[in-house]
Motif scaffolding. Structure first.
Motif, PDB file in Angstrom:
ATOM      1  N   THR A  77       0.835  -1.196   0.000  1.00 35.05           N
ATOM      2  CA  THR A  77       0.000   0.000   0.000  1.00 35.05           C
ATOM      3  C   THR A  77       0.875   1.252   0.000  1.00 35.05           C
ATOM      4  N   LEU A  78       0.538   2.173  -0.879  1.00 35.26           N
ATOM      5  CA  LEU A  78       1.345   3.387  -1.061  1.00 35.26           C
ATOM      6  C   LEU A  78       0.652   4.586  -0.434  1.00 35.26           C
ATOM      7  N   GLU A  79       1.427   5.389   0.294  1.00 38.35           N
ATOM      8  CA  GLU A  79       0.883   6.605   0.912  1.00 38.35           C
ATOM      9  C   GLU A  79       1.880   7.748   0.743  1.00 38.35           C
ATOM     10  N   THR A 114       7.333   6.112  -6.140  1.00 35.60           N
ATOM     11  CA  THR A 114       7.194   4.782  -5.527  1.00 35.60           C
ATOM     12  C   THR A 114       6.473   3.784  -6.431  1.00 35.60           C
ATOM     13  N   LEU A 115       5.477   4.250  -7.198  1.00 32.84           N
ATOM     14  CA  LEU A 115       4.674   3.319  -8.002  1.00 32.84           C
ATOM     15  C   LEU A 115       5.485   2.587  -9.072  1.00 32.84           C
ATOM     16  N   PRO A 116       6.315   3.272  -9.860  1.00 31.61           N
ATOM     17  CA  PRO A 116       7.098   2.541 -10.869  1.00 31.61           C
ATOM     18  C   PRO A 116       7.983   1.448 -10.272  1.00 31.61           C
ATOM     19  N   LYS A 117       8.527   1.703  -9.089  1.00 27.18           N
ATOM     20  CA  LYS A 117       9.392   0.707  -8.435  1.00 27.18           C
ATOM     21  C   LYS A 117       8.590  -0.506  -7.974  1.00 27.18           C
ATOM     22  N   VAL A 118       7.384  -0.243  -7.462  1.00 25.46           N
ATOM     23  CA  VAL A 118       6.530  -1.326  -6.948  1.00 25.46           C
ATOM     24  C   VAL A 118       6.019  -2.204  -8.097  1.00 25.46           C
ATOM     25  N   ILE A 119       5.691  -1.577  -9.210  1.00 27.32           N
ATOM     26  CA  ILE A 119       5.108  -2.281 -10.352  1.00 27.32           C
ATOM     27  C   ILE A 119       6.133  -3.137 -11.090  1.00 27.32           C
ATOM     28  N   LYS A 120       7.386  -2.702 -11.063  1.00 26.51           N
ATOM     29  CA  LYS A 120       8.434  -3.355 -11.860  1.00 26.51           C
ATOM     30  C   LYS A 120       8.502  -4.859 -11.599  1.00 26.51           C
ATOM     31  N   ASN A 121       8.371  -5.631 -12.670  1.00 24.28           N
ATOM     32  CA  ASN A 121       8.461  -7.106 -12.631  1.00 24.28           C
ATOM     33  C   ASN A 121       7.466  -7.754 -11.672  1.00 24.28           C
ATOM     34  N   CYS A 144       0.427   0.975 -14.297  1.00 22.53           N
ATOM     35  CA  CYS A 144       0.082  -0.327 -13.727  1.00 22.53           C
ATOM     36  C   CYS A 144      -0.258  -1.391 -14.770  1.00 22.53           C
ATOM     37  N   LEU A 145      -0.487  -0.989 -16.016  1.00 20.99           N
ATOM     38  CA  LEU A 145      -0.882  -1.958 -17.048  1.00 20.99           C
ATOM     39  C   LEU A 145       0.076  -3.145 -17.197  1.00 20.99           C
ATOM     40  N   PRO A 146       1.400  -2.942 -17.101  1.00 19.95           N
ATOM     41  CA  PRO A 146       2.290  -4.104 -17.214  1.00 19.95           C
ATOM     42  C   PRO A 146       2.096  -5.138 -16.105  1.00 19.95           C
ATOM     43  N   ALA A 147       1.391  -4.775 -15.034  1.00 20.22           N
ATOM     44  CA  ALA A 147       1.250  -5.674 -13.876  1.00 20.22           C
ATOM     45  C   ALA A 147      -0.047  -6.489 -13.900  1.00 20.22           C
TER      46      ALA A 147
END
Length: 258
Positions: free
Chosen positions: A133-135, A166-173, A197-200
């Protein structure tokens, strides 16, 4: 407020219940999840957690990265008042618990922790879930962390900071079964997060966008999301837009009264 009332009246005139649904997938969702009663033991669990926040009179300084509050005039806010005004409503919490219990997603992402009430709803719906969860705000993040610790919620990872970082790092792979977008109520940010988020996604991913009628901008964002080629089915329940990417489904959009 008048804007939302008018939008809701329009929504009611165009929406239906299960009798207007011809998709077996959506019909089952409506009858077995939307219109099912929330498990009373799960609801008592949530109510107890919400009461803990309502009893919390601590004043914190909120850093707001989103569209801002239509209620609060100051960034110094009492936790109990944040809970009353900005915390997830009981209606939304009940449906969120039912949705998570119905789909049983394991890997979950929430964009916008706030004080942790929505996160708690997700965890109550499936205790086995792994939640990231991101805040953006450090102070609300601390309140949420304390809430999770107090209630022995495990497998929740709060990441604090600007979502654009933070979001790009969380989504990666990563692949997420369920994403709850509740962090920024403006068009550009919503569409940026959608694209990030589409790649995830996987075929069974469920995405929820909060407050799709919040403003004209959010309505436009929702329209663009519905028309995206990777989106197959959407369900508009007014307070949320729910998105599916199931390749076996024909592209259809539903408005359902809940």
């Amino acid at each position: 407020m008048i804007h939302l009332i008018l939008e809701y009246l329009k929504f009611l005139s165009k929406s239906s219940n299960q009798h207007g649904v011809h998709s077996p997938f959506v019909f089952n969702l409506v009858t077995k999840c939307f219109y099912k009663k929330t498990d009373i033991s799960l609801w008592k669990y949530f109510s107890n957690i919400k009461q803990q926040l309502l009893d919390n009179k601590t004043v914190i300084k909120v850093t707001d990265f989103g569209a801002g509050s239509k209620i609060f005039k100051s960034n110094n806010r009492e936790v109990s008042k944040i809970t009353k005004v900005a915390g997830i409503s009981n209606k939304k919490a009940k449906l969120l618990i039912r949705l998570v219990a119905y789909f049983k997603p394991v890997n979950i992402l929430e964009i916008g922790t706030s004080i942790g009430l929505g996160t708690s709803s997700i965890k109550i719906g499936n205790n086995e879930s792994l939640i990231t969860t991101l805040e953006g705000c450090p102070e609300t993040s601390k309140v949420a962390q304390e809430l999770f610790k107090k209630n022995d919620f495990n497998k929740i990872n709060i990441i604090t900071g600007d979502f654009n970082e933070t979001l790009p790092k969380v989504i990666k792979n990563q692949q997420f079964d369920f994403i709850y977008f509740d962090g920024n109520h403006n068009k550009k940010a919503t569409l940026d997060y959608f694209d990030m988020c589409l790649p995830a996604i996987n075929n069974n991913s469920v995405w929820i966008f909060d407050d799709i009628y919040w403003s004209q901008e959010m309505k436009e964002a929702w329209s663009e999301i519905k028309n995206h080629p990777k989106v197959t089915v959407t369900v508009d329940v007014f307070h949320w837009g729910i998105v599916f990417f199931r390749k076996e489904q024909e592209k259809e959009h539903f408005k359902i009264r809940v």
